[in-house]
Enzyme design. Structure first.
Site, PDB file in Angstrom:
ATOM      1  N   TRP A  10       1.048   5.819  -1.619  1.00 25.05           N
ATOM      2  CA  TRP A  10       1.070   6.529  -3.468  1.00 25.05           C
ATOM      3  C   TRP A  10       2.130   7.107  -3.913  1.00 25.05           C
ATOM      4  O   TRP A  10       2.310   6.738  -4.567  1.00 25.05           O
ATOM      5  CB  TRP A  10       1.122   8.187  -2.783  1.00 25.05           C
ATOM      6  CG  TRP A  10      -0.545   8.068  -2.312  1.00 25.05           C
ATOM      7  CD1 TRP A  10      -1.262   7.083  -1.557  1.00 25.05           C
ATOM      8  CD2 TRP A  10      -1.564   8.978  -2.370  1.00 25.05           C
ATOM      9  NE1 TRP A  10      -2.478   8.013  -1.316  1.00 25.05           N
ATOM     10  CE2 TRP A  10      -2.656   9.395  -1.972  1.00 25.05           C
ATOM     11  CE3 TRP A  10      -1.032  10.339  -3.069  1.00 25.05           C
ATOM     12  CZ2 TRP A  10      -3.463  10.096  -1.982  1.00 25.05           C
ATOM     13  CZ3 TRP A  10      -1.687  11.676  -3.109  1.00 25.05           C
ATOM     14  CH2 TRP A  10      -3.627  11.495  -2.989  1.00 25.05           C
ATOM     15  N   TYR A  55       0.644  -1.335   0.059  1.00 21.84           N
ATOM     16  CA  TYR A  55      -0.464  -0.082  -0.086  1.00 21.84           C
ATOM     17  C   TYR A  55       0.675   1.251   0.216  1.00 21.84           C
ATOM     18  O   TYR A  55       2.007   1.786   0.879  1.00 21.84           O
ATOM     19  CB  TYR A  55      -0.803  -0.003   1.450  1.00 21.84           C
ATOM     20  CG  TYR A  55      -1.745   1.213   1.531  1.00 21.84           C
ATOM     21  CD1 TYR A  55      -3.152   1.451   0.131  1.00 21.84           C
ATOM     22  CD2 TYR A  55      -0.879   2.348   1.823  1.00 21.84           C
ATOM     23  CE1 TYR A  55      -3.316   1.910   0.695  1.00 21.84           C
ATOM     24  CE2 TYR A  55      -1.799   3.544   1.854  1.00 21.84           C
ATOM     25  CZ  TYR A  55      -3.469   3.408   1.087  1.00 21.84           C
ATOM     26  OH  TYR A  55      -4.054   4.192   1.002  1.00 21.84           O
TER      27      TYR A  55
HETATM   28  N1  LIG Z   1      -2.195   9.023  12.196  1.00 24.65           N
HETATM   29  C1  LIG Z   1      -2.955   8.732  10.466  1.00 24.65           C
HETATM   30  N2  LIG Z   1      -2.234   8.108  10.132  1.00 24.65           N
HETATM   31  C2  LIG Z   1      -2.859   8.274   8.456  1.00 24.65           C
HETATM   32  C3  LIG Z   1      -3.403   9.034   8.048  1.00 24.65           C
HETATM   33  C4  LIG Z   1      -4.274   9.503   9.023  1.00 24.65           C
HETATM   34  O1  LIG Z   1      -4.805  10.172   8.440  1.00 24.65           O
HETATM   35  N3  LIG Z   1      -4.041   9.391  10.721  1.00 24.65           N
HETATM   36  N4  LIG Z   1      -3.924   8.473   6.554  1.00 24.65           N
HETATM   37  C5  LIG Z   1      -3.482   7.715   6.217  1.00 24.65           C
HETATM   38  C6  LIG Z   1      -3.750   7.996   4.936  1.00 24.65           C
HETATM   39  S1  LIG Z   1      -5.144   8.569   4.198  1.00 24.65           S
HETATM   40  C7  LIG Z   1      -3.084   7.701   3.710  1.00 24.65           C
HETATM   41  S2  LIG Z   1      -2.967   7.594   2.125  1.00 24.65           S
HETATM   42  C8  LIG Z   1      -1.380   6.764   4.179  1.00 24.65           C
HETATM   43  C9  LIG Z   1      -0.193   7.213   3.372  1.00 24.65           C
HETATM   44  O2  LIG Z   1       0.156   6.225   3.724  1.00 24.65           O
HETATM   45  P1  LIG Z   1       1.986   5.693   2.615  1.00 24.65           P
HETATM   46  O3  LIG Z   1       1.361   6.720   0.944  1.00 24.65           O
HETATM   47  O4  LIG Z   1       2.082   5.086   2.717  1.00 24.65           O
HETATM   48  O5  LIG Z   1       2.522   7.897   2.354  1.00 24.65           O
HETATM   49  P2  LIG Z   1       4.222   8.117   1.515  1.00 24.65           P
HETATM   50  O6  LIG Z   1       4.684   8.930   2.195  1.00 24.65           O
HETATM   51  O7  LIG Z   1       3.330   8.310   0.228  1.00 24.65           O
HETATM   52  O8  LIG Z   1       5.309   6.819   1.376  1.00 24.65           O
HETATM   53  C10 LIG Z   1       5.118   6.520  -0.345  1.00 24.65           C
HETATM   54  C11 LIG Z   1       6.775   6.321  -0.506  1.00 24.65           C
HETATM   55  O9  LIG Z   1       6.829   6.158  -0.872  1.00 24.65           O
HETATM   56  C12 LIG Z   1       8.071   6.507  -2.206  1.00 24.65           C
HETATM   57  N5  LIG Z   1       8.341   5.829  -3.043  1.00 24.65           N
HETATM   58  C13 LIG Z   1       8.099   7.350  -4.029  1.00 24.65           C
HETATM   59  N6  LIG Z   1       8.011   7.723  -5.737  1.00 24.65           N
HETATM   60  C14 LIG Z   1       8.322   5.948  -5.442  1.00 24.65           C
HETATM   61  C15 LIG Z   1       9.205   6.092  -7.018  1.00 24.65           C
HETATM   62  O10 LIG Z   1       9.098   6.468  -7.997  1.00 24.65           O
HETATM   63  N7  LIG Z   1       8.869   4.198  -6.478  1.00 24.65           N
HETATM   64  C16 LIG Z   1       8.991   3.350  -5.570  1.00 24.65           C
HETATM   65  N8  LIG Z   1       9.711   2.240  -5.172  1.00 24.65           N
HETATM   66  N9  LIG Z   1       9.146   4.527  -3.996  1.00 24.65           N
HETATM   67  C17 LIG Z   1       8.490   5.573  -4.206  1.00 24.65           C
HETATM   68  C18 LIG Z   1       8.350   7.877  -1.242  1.00 24.65           C
HETATM   69  O11 LIG Z   1       9.754   7.684  -0.848  1.00 24.65           O
HETATM   70  C19 LIG Z   1       7.636   7.242  -0.148  1.00 24.65           C
HETATM   71  O12 LIG Z   1       8.258   6.723   0.892  1.00 24.65           O
HETATM   72  O13 LIG Z   1      -1.079   6.888   5.285  1.00 24.65           O
HETATM   73  C20 LIG Z   1      -2.397   6.653   6.503  1.00 24.65           C
HETATM   74  N10 LIG Z   1      -1.741   6.784   7.683  1.00 24.65           N
HETATM   75  N1  LIG Z   2      -1.307  18.405   1.728  1.00 31.46           N
HETATM   76  C1  LIG Z   2      -1.456  17.382   1.885  1.00 31.46           C
HETATM   77  N2  LIG Z   2      -2.207  16.812   1.417  1.00 31.46           N
HETATM   78  C2  LIG Z   2      -3.441  16.158   1.168  1.00 31.46           C
HETATM   79  C3  LIG Z   2      -2.620  14.691   1.979  1.00 31.46           C
HETATM   80  C4  LIG Z   2      -0.885  14.513   2.547  1.00 31.46           C
HETATM   81  O1  LIG Z   2      -0.578  13.928   3.247  1.00 31.46           O
HETATM   82  N3  LIG Z   2      -1.142  16.239   2.357  1.00 31.46           N
HETATM   83  N4  LIG Z   2      -3.444  13.845   1.628  1.00 31.46           N
HETATM   84  C5  LIG Z   2      -4.294  13.206   0.758  1.00 31.46           C
HETATM   85  C6  LIG Z   2      -5.023  11.693   1.110  1.00 31.46           C
HETATM   86  S1  LIG Z   2      -4.067  10.474   1.058  1.00 31.46           S
HETATM   87  C7  LIG Z   2      -5.924  11.944   1.488  1.00 31.46           C
HETATM   88  S2  LIG Z   2      -6.673  10.417   1.912  1.00 31.46           S
HETATM   89  C8  LIG Z   2      -6.758  13.812   1.633  1.00 31.46           C
HETATM   90  C9  LIG Z   2      -7.275  13.108   3.660  1.00 31.46           C
HETATM   91  O2  LIG Z   2      -8.548  14.266   3.515  1.00 31.46           O
HETATM   92  P1  LIG Z   2      -9.318  14.298   5.108  1.00 31.46           P
HETATM   93  O3  LIG Z   2      -9.051  13.172   5.326  1.00 31.46           O
HETATM   94  O4  LIG Z   2     -10.550  15.054   4.607  1.00 31.46           O
HETATM   95  O5  LIG Z   2      -7.731  15.282   5.963  1.00 31.46           O
HETATM   96  P2  LIG Z   2      -7.418  15.311   7.042  1.00 31.46           P
HETATM   97  O6  LIG Z   2      -6.274  16.569   6.759  1.00 31.46           O
HETATM   98  O7  LIG Z   2      -7.208  14.018   7.703  1.00 31.46           O
HETATM   99  O8  LIG Z   2      -9.552  15.711   7.892  1.00 31.46           O
HETATM  100  C10 LIG Z   2     -10.075  17.022   7.174  1.00 31.46           C
HETATM  101  C11 LIG Z   2     -10.462  17.554   8.586  1.00 31.46           C
HETATM  102  O9  LIG Z   2     -11.085  16.463   9.538  1.00 31.46           O
HETATM  103  C12 LIG Z   2     -11.348  17.375  10.720  1.00 31.46           C
HETATM  104  N5  LIG Z   2     -11.844  16.256  11.490  1.00 31.46           N
HETATM  105  C13 LIG Z   2     -11.165  15.087  12.058  1.00 31.46           C
HETATM  106  N6  LIG Z   2     -11.965  13.925  12.839  1.00 31.46           N
HETATM  107  C14 LIG Z   2     -12.862  14.840  13.048  1.00 31.46           C
HETATM  108  C15 LIG Z   2     -13.784  14.707  13.957  1.00 31.46           C
HETATM  109  O10 LIG Z   2     -14.070  13.698  14.133  1.00 31.46           O
HETATM  110  N7  LIG Z   2     -15.148  15.947  13.036  1.00 31.46           N
HETATM  111  C16 LIG Z   2     -14.894  16.414  12.576  1.00 31.46           C
HETATM  112  N8  LIG Z   2     -16.360  17.430  12.138  1.00 31.46           N
HETATM  113  N9  LIG Z   2     -14.100  17.132  11.806  1.00 31.46           N
HETATM  114  C17 LIG Z   2     -12.740  15.816  12.129  1.00 31.46           C
HETATM  115  C18 LIG Z   2     -10.001  17.661  11.160  1.00 31.46           C
HETATM  116  O11 LIG Z   2      -9.464  18.757  11.942  1.00 31.46           O
HETATM  117  C19 LIG Z   2      -9.618  17.800   9.301  1.00 31.46           C
HETATM  118  O12 LIG Z   2      -9.026  19.265   9.118  1.00 31.46           O
HETATM  119  O13 LIG Z   2      -6.253  14.398   1.720  1.00 31.46           O
HETATM  120  C20 LIG Z   2      -5.365  14.249   0.912  1.00 31.46           C
HETATM  121  N10 LIG Z   2      -4.208  15.535   0.872  1.00 31.46           N
HETATM  122 MO   LIG Z   3      -5.216   8.453   2.041  1.00 27.56          MO
END
Ligand SMILES: Nc1nc2c(c(=O)[nH]1)N[C@H]1C(S)=C(S)[C@@H](COP(=O)(O)OP(=O)(O)OC[C@H]3O[C@@H](n4cnc5c(=O)[nH]c(N)nc54)[C@H](O)[C@@H]3O)O[C@H]1N2
Ligand SMILES: Nc1nc2c(c(=O)[nH]1)N[C@H]1C(S)=C(S)[C@@H](COP(=O)(O)OP(=O)(O)OC[C@H]3O[C@@H](n4cnc5c(=O)[nH]c(N)nc54)[C@H](O)[C@@H]3O)O[C@H]1N2
Ligand SMILES: [Mo]
Length: 764
Positions: free
Chosen positions: A109, A107
């Site tokens: 990005w 898993y």
């Molecule tokens: N506590 C908490 N944890 C969360 C979340 C949260 O809201 N709270 N959000 C969750 C969500 S929504 C997501 S999507 C995940 C994201 O979690 P990940 O998608 O696992 O996070 P990234 O840091 O984007 O990891 C991508 C990795 O790919 C590597 N990479 C980039 N390009 C390439 C390439 O071309 N080849 C290879 N082999 N590697 C490459 C980058 O260096 C990086 O280390 O985290 C989740 N974790």
């Molecule tokens: N710059 C940047 N942008 C990103 C990402 C990143 O790593 N960096 N990650 C991307 C990815 S993989 C994803 S999945 C999306 C995620 O998109 P979201 O899941 O929408 O993003 P979050 O920032 O986790 O949360 C959005 C808001 O929800 C609020 N929130 C959290 N818990 C609660 C709750 O219980 N109730 C209410 N009402 N509000 C709550 C938080 O205050 C936060 O400001 O963002 C994407 N965009």
């Molecule tokens: Mo995500």
């Protein structure tokens, strides 16, 4: 001739630096709101963390020891030797244990670019070899992805069909958002953001006179301060507020059942629950006040306004990244159905206007280039957030979407393009599971936390070092991502790594079909162009595209209204649910007979929340949202990300009252802790967070010390439990902690020091 590079953060123009200086990246010229995250991609602070050569953990190389992951030094190996070792290990595991002992979920990005998509490359490789244990769903939308096809439509379809910003501007009068619309998030899109639209979209909506209401624990996460009102609500209790709003709507003289009767099923089952006929508890504003902390009068007033305006009800994805995360999505759709404006311009519901740039796009929805992954012959899978359970409890059963399955026994883990030591919850628990497989292989450009936790590390190129095609649906652009710089060190493309492994394992021809990279780009481009031509839109041929650098589809933009066809004619345009209608009661889900996800939306107590007895010991609800200055853990070492740190650590936002009782001042190093772990962070005091809530964004590179995590990674604190027996989604936002001032000299953050690498000569 301008060259371009697409990234999840946006499209960048690539030009030679002046007087032999290194390459210069600048934002796409017509991007109205460029994202600075990507400008640092080639900065020295990032480049110094590149992995130069293949490396193997010392203890694994010497005697295949499983102990020592994340602690021992690595040994440099030449590519051929490293590839021989990896191929032999894959061959051993498949021979002795079979393909269901190989975990290739991988898993993450990775980077944008349709061909060099690390996960797709890895999946194709293992499919050609005989299969792998896969993972399903996402950390983004664990609960939503499983729930929504039963209720309305798939999340993929939903994400691509939100009512466009231009329509909102013209028609929406009341925009109510649970969880804000954080601009930081909207500037990213998976596979590549195009021009950034949400800032202007919100601004124009506001200028057109719409009232914008933000409901959530955080008050400054809606646009540039576009929210007229902030209703502070206890985290994870939104479902109770949505139910109370539904109760108010039900008792409003303007309430009208017509849409419910023609376009939904099961309202009467839900109605009995709402009024309390079913369980003796009416879901009134008073009832909700006790749970949410929102004054009943405020809920009643807002509920009254819903039917009197063209109302868009929106909900952040974060709400479903929590215990019983299905409920807020289901309750929101139900409330919107009762308001009766689904399918009308500017009304209805949104699931994630603040999640990504793609939401609310008016660009055409066309099929893009796809690198074919082949078929997987292994049926075993896990919901992606159940990885630690799988590693710790092979053979144990779990439920998922109505089925019962068992965790496979994994011997080999192969990851490319993700960082589980970023994304997973309860990292101390993950680490215990991570110690179990025989071998862990990681392909990575950088010495990230997961690379350091591997046995064998293979250095991968980054997007700027290879040819690729940038495309994301509804982002309006095809981007010729021509190689801009030579690979760093001995890094190889993920594709090239799998070709070399394929040679050793006898599947090279299968894997490549005799095509080189440019052949593949031509092929997947042509396939996409052919499909798009069927929609009446003609792309130039590949050579022309490659020369031009960019194809802009925005001449074909069209205002879009979600579910408009369904509203007009639900028989001719049914939803892909069992009934073809919106399912307020789902016979199918009810048939799964799950206590934690019954047949209609309900309020269920989260595993941890401010109303829980545990809050006496851990009185702060920790939100770990998406980081403003990076994408997850990517580019955390960049100057842009580091400029946001406090005392060299990830900032934690605390309400001044919570800080005062703990003797914490702005800029202090604080320790956050609970029974699962401890980490340090740098305090920022803010009135824009409600008392009792702490906010620590994800993505600080995991820097485990002997006592505590030093850098501010919230996932040493979060809970690793499924959202429900329906989805098993991640519950990152369900987490109680406490905080104290860190006394004394805080330990140095060491994760940005490149690791120790020994020369090959030191080992036998
Ligand atoms: N506590 C908490 N944890 C969360 C979340 C949260 O809201 N709270 N959000 C969750 C969500 S929504 C997501 S999507 C995940 C994201 O979690 P990940 O998608 O696992 O996070 P990234 O840091 O984007 O990891 C991508 C990795 O790919 C590597 N990479 C980039 N390009 C390439 C390439 O071309 N080849 C290879 N082999 N590697 C490459 C980058 O260096 C990086 O280390 O985290 C989740 N974790
Ligand atoms: N710059 C940047 N942008 C990103 C990402 C990143 O790593 N960096 N990650 C991307 C990815 S993989 C994803 S999945 C999306 C995620 O998109 P979201 O899941 O929408 O993003 P979050 O920032 O986790 O949360 C959005 C808001 O929800 C609020 N929130 C959290 N818990 C609660 C709750 O219980 N109730 C209410 N009402 N509000 C709550 C938080 O205050 C936060 O400001 O963002 C994407 N965009
Ligand atoms: Mo995500």
């Amino acid at each position: 001739m301008t060259r371009y590079s697409a990234a999840h953060w946006g499209v960048y123009e690539v030009s030679p630096g002046e007087d032999g200086a290194p390459l210069r990246l600048s934002p796409l010229r017509n991007d109205p709101d460029p994202n600075p995250i990507g400008l640092d991609q080639l900065h020295d602070d990032v480049a110094r963390l590149r992995i130069a050569r293949p490396a193997v953990r010392k203890g694994w190389l010497e005697n295949r020891a499983r102990t020592g992951r994340g602690e021992e030094p690595f040994v440099d190996l030449p590519w051929d030797e490293a590839l021989d070792i990896v191929a032999a290990e894959i061959a051993r595991v498949r021979r002795d244990y079979g393909h269901h002992a190989i975990f290739g979920g991988s898993y993450g990005w990775a980077s944008a670019g349709r061909f060099h998509h690390a996960q797709s490359q890895l999946h194709r490789f293992y499919n050609m070899l005989g299969g792998y244990v896969r993972s399903v769903d996402s950390y983004s939308l664990g609960a939503g992805r499983v729930l929504m096809p039963h209720v309305a439509t798939s999340m993929d379809d939903s994400n691509l069909s939100h009512t466009s910003w231009d329509v909102l501007e013209s028609h929406c009068q009341l925009f109510v958002s649970f969880g804000g619309v954080p601009l930081k998030n909207t500037r990213v899109s998976s596979s590549g953001a195009g021009r950034h639209r949400a800032r202007a979209g919100l601004r124009r909506l506001r200028q057109a006179g719409a009232r914008i209401v933000n409901i959530g624990p955080v008050g400054d996460n809606l646009g540039d301060g576009d929210a007229d009102e902030w209703i502070a609500i206890r985290p994870n209790t939104d479902t109770a507020m949505m139910l109370a709003l539904a109760w108010v709507v039900l008792h409003d003289p303007l309430f009208d059942r017509r849409f419910l009767d023609s376009h939904t099923v099961g309202f009467d089952r839900f109605r009995g629950y709402l009024t309390g006929e079913a369980d003796g508890i009416a879901k009134t504003p008073d009832w909700a006040q006790a749970i949410t902390g929102v004054p009943a009068a405020r809920i009643a007033a807002l509920g009254r306004d819903l039917l009197r305006h063209r109302t868009m009800l929106n909900c952040a994805w974060a709400l479903q990244r929590a215990a019983h995360g299905e409920q807020p999505f289901w309750a929101l759709v139900t409330l919107a159905a009762m308001v009766g404006q689904i399918g009308l311009p500017g009304g209805g519901y949104g699931l994630g206007y603040g999640a990504m740039n793609v939401m609310g796009s008016a660009h055409p929805r066309v099929p893009g280039p796809v690198f074919p992954q082949g078929n997987n012959r292994v049926s075993a899978f896990i919901p992606c957030a159940r990885i630690a359970d799988m590693l710790l409890h092979p053979g144990e059963r779990f439920t998922y979407n109505g089925g019962v399955h068992a965790y496979p026994d994994i011997r080999l883990v192969h990851w490319a393009g993700g960082n589980p030591f970023h994304h997973h919850q309860d990292l101390n628990r993950l680490q215990r599971g991570w110690a179990r497989p025989d071998t862990i292989i990681v392909q990575e450009p950088y010495w990230t936390p997961v690379a350091r936790q591997a046995d064998i590390v293979l250095p991968a190129t980054i997007a700027l070092e290879r040819d690729d095609i940038g495309f994301a649906t509804r982002e309006g652009l095809f981007v010729a991502m021509r190689q801009a710089v030579p690979p760093s060190g001995e890094a190889r493309d993920d594709h090239a790594i799998f070709v070399a492994l394929g040679q050793r394992l006898g599947i090279e021809q299968h894997f490549t079909e005799g095509l080189d990279t440019v052949d593949w780009l031509r092929r997947i481009y042509a396939e996409s162009a052919e499909k798009i031509a069927a929609t009446g839109l003609n792309l130039p041929d590949f050579d022309h595209f490659w020369e031009e650098g960019i194809i802009d589809l925005s001449a074909h933009d069209r205002p879009h209204v979600m579910h408009a066809d369904f509203r007009r004619d639900p028989v001719a345009h049914p939803l892909p649910t069992p009934s073809g209608k919106i399912e307020i009661f789902s016979e199918r889900i009810a048939g799964f007979d799950l206590a934690d996800c019954p047949g209609h939306p309900v309020w269920l107590e989260p595993y941890e929340w401010l109303g829980h007895e545990k809050a006496a010991r851990y009185p702060l609800h920790l939100l770990s949202d998406q980081p403003e200055r990076r994408l997850h853990s990517q580019l955390d070492a960049s100057p842009y990300s580091r400029a946001g740190k406090v005392a060299g650590r990830e900032p934690v936002y605390l309400h001044p009252a919570d800080a005062a009782i703990r003797g914490i001042s702005d800029g202090d190093v604080v320790e956050l802790f609970n029974d699962r772990g401890r980490c340090l962070a740098g305090a920022i005091l803010s009135d824009a967070i409600m008392p009792g809530v702490a906010r620590l964004a994800t993505g600080a590179w995991f820097d485990p010390g002997p006592e505590l995590e030093r850098h501010g990674n919230p996932n040493v604190l979060t809970l690793d439990r499924g959202a429900s027996d329906l989805s098993q989604g991640c519950v990152a936002q369900t987490c109680l902690v406490d905080a104290r001032r860190f006394e004394g000299e805080p330990p140095r953050v060491t994760i940005f020091d490149p690791p120790q690498i020994l020369p090959r000569s030191v080992t036998p």
